[in-house]
Design a protein around this motif. Structure first.
Motif, short mmCIF file in Angstrom:
data_model
loop_
_atom_site.label_atom_id
_atom_site.label_comp_id
_atom_site.label_asym_id
_atom_site.label_seq_id
_atom_site.Cartn_x
_atom_site.Cartn_y
_atom_site.Cartn_z
N LYS A 14 14.05 6.98 4.18
CA LYS A 14 13.69 5.58 3.95
C LYS A 14 14.70 4.63 4.59
O LYS A 14 14.33 3.62 5.19
N GLY A 15 15.97 4.96 4.52
CA GLY A 15 17.01 4.13 5.13
C GLY A 15 16.85 4.03 6.63
O GLY A 15 17.03 2.95 7.22
N GLU A 16 16.48 5.14 7.27
CA GLU A 16 16.25 5.13 8.71
C GLU A 16 15.03 4.27 9.05
O GLU A 16 15.02 3.54 10.04
N GLY A 22 12.44 -3.67 9.88
CA GLY A 22 13.13 -4.54 8.94
C GLY A 22 12.23 -5.47 8.15
O GLY A 22 12.62 -5.97 7.11
N LYS A 23 11.00 -5.69 8.62
CA LYS A 23 10.11 -6.61 7.91
C LYS A 23 9.43 -5.96 6.72
O LYS A 23 8.83 -6.65 5.90
N LEU A 24 9.49 -4.65 6.62
CA LEU A 24 8.92 -3.97 5.47
C LEU A 24 9.85 -4.15 4.28
O LEU A 24 11.06 -4.06 4.41
N THR A 25 9.28 -4.40 3.13
CA THR A 25 10.06 -4.67 1.93
C THR A 25 10.31 -3.37 1.15
O THR A 25 9.68 -2.34 1.41
N ASP A 26 11.21 -3.45 0.18
CA ASP A 26 11.44 -2.29 -0.70
C ASP A 26 10.16 -1.90 -1.42
O ASP A 26 9.89 -0.71 -1.61
N ASP A 27 9.36 -2.89 -1.82
CA ASP A 27 8.08 -2.59 -2.46
C ASP A 27 7.14 -1.85 -1.51
O ASP A 27 6.42 -0.94 -1.93
N ASP A 28 7.15 -2.24 -0.24
CA ASP A 28 6.33 -1.54 0.76
C ASP A 28 6.74 -0.07 0.81
O ASP A 28 5.88 0.82 0.78
N TYR A 29 8.04 0.17 0.89
CA TYR A 29 8.52 1.56 0.97
C TYR A 29 8.20 2.34 -0.30
O TYR A 29 7.90 3.53 -0.24
N ASP A 30 8.26 1.67 -1.44
CA ASP A 30 7.88 2.34 -2.69
C ASP A 30 6.41 2.74 -2.68
O ASP A 30 6.04 3.79 -3.18
N GLN A 31 5.57 1.90 -2.10
CA GLN A 31 4.13 2.20 -2.01
C GLN A 31 3.86 3.30 -0.99
O GLN A 31 2.97 4.12 -1.18
N ILE A 32 4.60 3.31 0.09
CA ILE A 32 4.38 4.28 1.17
C ILE A 32 4.66 5.70 0.71
O ILE A 32 3.89 6.61 0.98
N GLN A 33 5.79 5.90 0.03
CA GLN A 33 6.18 7.21 -0.50
C GLN A 33 6.03 8.35 0.51
O GLN A 33 5.60 9.44 0.18
N GLY A 34 6.35 8.08 1.79
CA GLY A 34 6.33 9.13 2.80
C GLY A 34 4.96 9.43 3.37
O GLY A 34 4.80 10.38 4.13
N ASP A 35 3.95 8.64 3.04
CA ASP A 35 2.59 8.86 3.54
C ASP A 35 2.41 8.18 4.90
O ASP A 35 2.58 6.98 5.03
N LYS A 42 1.28 -0.39 6.88
CA LYS A 42 2.28 -1.41 6.55
C LYS A 42 2.97 -1.94 7.81
O LYS A 42 3.25 -3.14 7.92
N ILE A 43 3.25 -1.06 8.77
CA ILE A 43 3.83 -1.51 10.04
C ILE A 43 2.87 -2.48 10.71
O ILE A 43 3.28 -3.55 11.19
N GLN A 44 1.62 -2.12 10.74
CA GLN A 44 0.58 -2.96 11.34
C GLN A 44 0.51 -4.32 10.64
O GLN A 44 0.51 -5.37 11.28
N GLU A 45 0.50 -4.30 9.34
CA GLU A 45 0.37 -5.52 8.54
C GLU A 45 1.59 -6.44 8.67
O GLU A 45 1.45 -7.63 8.96
N ARG A 46 2.77 -5.90 8.48
CA ARG A 46 3.99 -6.72 8.44
C ARG A 46 4.46 -7.17 9.82
O ARG A 46 5.05 -8.23 9.96
N HIS A 47 4.22 -6.34 10.83
CA HIS A 47 4.72 -6.66 12.16
C HIS A 47 3.64 -7.22 13.08
O HIS A 47 3.93 -7.56 14.23
N GLY A 48 2.42 -7.29 12.60
CA GLY A 48 1.35 -7.87 13.38
C GLY A 48 0.93 -7.04 14.58
O GLY A 48 0.46 -7.57 15.58
N HIS A 49 1.11 -5.72 14.48
CA HIS A 49 0.76 -4.83 15.57
C HIS A 49 -0.69 -4.35 15.45
O HIS A 49 -1.25 -4.36 14.36
N THR A 50 -1.23 -3.90 16.56
CA THR A 50 -2.53 -3.23 16.51
C THR A 50 -2.32 -1.86 15.87
O THR A 50 -1.18 -1.37 15.78
#
Length: 65
Positions: A14-16, A22-35, A42-50
């Motif tokens: 998670k630290g890596e 950097g735009k992903l929040t701690d809550d985002d990482y808690d929701q992701i749980q390695g999935d 989340k990368i798509q949503e927070r960073h505005g990527h396709t």
């Protein structure tokens, strides 16, 4: 690193991921749980990527691990 191992080591990795996205929040990482799919979403949503761009970034990062 395969996906099962990745999920098992999520707390350490998670630290890596936070350095990479950097735009992903701690809550985002808690929701992701390695999935992978949640992470890409989340990368798509927070960073505005396709979807394709988010997948490429994730895959490149994952290979470096």
């Amino acid at each position: 690193m395969n996906e099962d191992r990745f999920q098992g080591q999520w707390k350490q990795l998670k630290g890596e991921a936070q350095k990479q996205w950097g735009k992903l929040t701690d809550d985002d990482y808690d929701q992701i749980q390695g999935d992978k799919e949640k992470m890409i979403g989340k990368i798509q949503e927070r960073h505005g990527h396709t979807r394709e761009q988010a997948e490429r970034e994730y895959d490149d990062w994952h290979r470096k691990l």
